[in-house]
Design a protein around this motif. Structure first.
Motif, PDB file in Angstrom:
ATOM      1  N   TYR A  32      -2.262  -9.403  10.118  1.00  0.00           N
ATOM      2  CA  TYR A  32      -1.446 -10.167   9.183  1.00  0.00           C
ATOM      3  C   TYR A  32      -0.493  -9.264   8.422  1.00  0.00           C
ATOM      4  O   TYR A  32       0.664  -9.618   8.199  1.00  0.00           O
ATOM      5  CB  TYR A  32      -2.333 -10.921   8.188  1.00  0.00           C
ATOM      6  N   ALA A  33      -0.985  -8.109   8.029  1.00  0.00           N
ATOM      7  CA  ALA A  33      -0.153  -7.197   7.246  1.00  0.00           C
ATOM      8  C   ALA A  33      -0.556  -5.757   7.507  1.00  0.00           C
ATOM      9  O   ALA A  33      -1.708  -5.469   7.837  1.00  0.00           O
ATOM     10  CB  ALA A  33      -0.273  -7.501   5.756  1.00  0.00           C
ATOM     11  N   CYS A  50       2.613  -2.609   1.165  1.00  0.00           N
ATOM     12  CA  CYS A  50       2.210  -3.353   2.348  1.00  0.00           C
ATOM     13  C   CYS A  50       3.279  -4.379   2.698  1.00  0.00           C
ATOM     14  O   CYS A  50       4.106  -4.751   1.865  1.00  0.00           O
ATOM     15  CB  CYS A  50       0.847  -4.006   2.175  1.00  0.00           C
ATOM     16  N   VAL A  52       3.991  -7.948   5.305  1.00  0.00           N
ATOM     17  CA  VAL A  52       3.486  -8.990   6.195  1.00  0.00           C
ATOM     18  C   VAL A  52       4.162  -8.839   7.559  1.00  0.00           C
ATOM     19  O   VAL A  52       5.378  -8.687   7.643  1.00  0.00           O
ATOM     20  CB  VAL A  52       3.743 -10.380   5.601  1.00  0.00           C
ATOM     21  N   SER A  57       7.351 -10.160   3.930  1.00  0.00           N
ATOM     22  CA  SER A  57       7.096 -10.042   2.484  1.00  0.00           C
ATOM     23  C   SER A  57       6.436  -8.705   2.191  1.00  0.00           C
ATOM     24  O   SER A  57       5.635  -8.212   2.982  1.00  0.00           O
ATOM     25  CB  SER A  57       6.200 -11.186   2.020  1.00  0.00           C
ATOM     26  N   THR A  58       6.779  -8.140   1.041  1.00  0.00           N
ATOM     27  CA  THR A  58       6.290  -6.811   0.691  1.00  0.00           C
ATOM     28  C   THR A  58       5.657  -6.788  -0.692  1.00  0.00           C
ATOM     29  O   THR A  58       5.957  -7.627  -1.554  1.00  0.00           O
ATOM     30  CB  THR A  58       7.432  -5.777   0.723  1.00  0.00           C
ATOM     31  N   LYS A  59       4.785  -5.825  -0.887  1.00  0.00           N
ATOM     32  CA  LYS A  59       4.173  -5.550  -2.182  1.00  0.00           C
ATOM     33  C   LYS A  59       4.091  -4.053  -2.368  1.00  0.00           C
ATOM     34  O   LYS A  59       3.911  -3.316  -1.396  1.00  0.00           O
ATOM     35  CB  LYS A  59       2.766  -6.157  -2.259  1.00  0.00           C
ATOM     36  N   ASP A 100      -4.860  -5.804   3.240  1.00  0.00           N
ATOM     37  CA  ASP A 100      -5.315  -7.080   2.701  1.00  0.00           C
ATOM     38  C   ASP A 100      -4.224  -7.556   1.743  1.00  0.00           C
ATOM     39  O   ASP A 100      -4.287  -7.307   0.538  1.00  0.00           O
ATOM     40  CB  ASP A 100      -6.644  -6.890   1.982  1.00  0.00           C
ATOM     41  N   TYR A 101      -3.222  -8.228   2.285  1.00  0.00           N
ATOM     42  CA  TYR A 101      -2.028  -8.550   1.508  1.00  0.00           C
ATOM     43  C   TYR A 101      -2.329  -9.416   0.293  1.00  0.00           C
ATOM     44  O   TYR A 101      -1.747  -9.230  -0.775  1.00  0.00           O
ATOM     45  CB  TYR A 101      -0.994  -9.251   2.393  1.00  0.00           C
ATOM     46  N   TRP A 102      -3.254 -10.360   0.425  1.00  0.00           N
ATOM     47  CA  TRP A 102      -3.522 -11.303  -0.670  1.00  0.00           C
ATOM     48  C   TRP A 102      -4.668 -10.865  -1.558  1.00  0.00           C
ATOM     49  O   TRP A 102      -5.007 -11.562  -2.510  1.00  0.00           O
ATOM     50  CB  TRP A 102      -3.788 -12.687  -0.095  1.00  0.00           C
ATOM     51  N   GLY A 103      -5.280  -9.727  -1.249  1.00  0.00           N
ATOM     52  CA  GLY A 103      -6.395  -9.246  -2.067  1.00  0.00           C
ATOM     53  C   GLY A 103      -6.211  -7.792  -2.417  1.00  0.00           C
ATOM     54  O   GLY A 103      -5.116  -7.240  -2.306  1.00  0.00           O
ATOM     55  N   ASP A 104      -7.283  -7.164  -2.859  1.00  0.00           N
ATOM     56  CA  ASP A 104      -7.213  -5.779  -3.302  1.00  0.00           C
ATOM     57  C   ASP A 104      -8.084  -4.853  -2.463  1.00  0.00           C
ATOM     58  O   ASP A 104      -8.214  -3.682  -2.788  1.00  0.00           O
ATOM     59  CB  ASP A 104      -7.662  -5.663  -4.762  1.00  0.00           C
TER      60      ASP A 104
END
Length: 123
Positions: A32-33, A50, A52, A57-59, A100-104
């Motif tokens: 996923y990422a 990271c 996606v 999408s980036t963080k 883990d794009y949506w978590g930590d």
């Protein structure tokens, strides 16, 4: 099992730039990422950025926002990290791995990790 090869590290002066590359076996779309992580001596591994795989999408970690840019090439199955305005505190071994794009959560030591690439920022 996914495998990666990181490259592009080196030694630069503060304010300098480097571009890291990560070659992943198999399609980027199989995860996923993807993320770039770093580990400085005596410190825990941390997620730097990271992205996606499908969409882009980036963080970013707060410490690198505005200085680092993560990107990908899904044709070549590559992930990149452009690092500008490098600071001595950016010195670390940099790794890429699934993110883990949506978590930590960060893959543990028992997970697969590539050999990493050393980045040293010093005057």
């Amino acid at each position: 099992q996914m495998q990666v090869v990181e490259s592009g590290g080196g030694s630069v002066q503060p304010g300098g730039s480097l571009r890291l590359s990560c070659a992943k076996t198999g399609s980027l779309y199989s995860v996923y990422a993807m993320g770039w992580y770093r580990q400085a001596p005596g410190k825990q591994r941390e997620l730097v950025a990271c992205i996606v795989s499908n969409g882009g999408s980036t963080k970013y970690a707060d410490s690198v926002k505005g200085r680092f840019t993560i990107s990908k090439d899904t044709v070549k199955d590559m992930v990149y990290l452009q690092m500008n305005n490098l600071k001595p505190e950016d010195t670390a071994v940099y790794y890429c791995n699934e993110a883990d794009y949506w978590g930590d959560s960060i893959p543990g030591e028992e997970a697969y990790w590539g050999q990493g690439t050393q980045v040293t920022v010093s005057s």
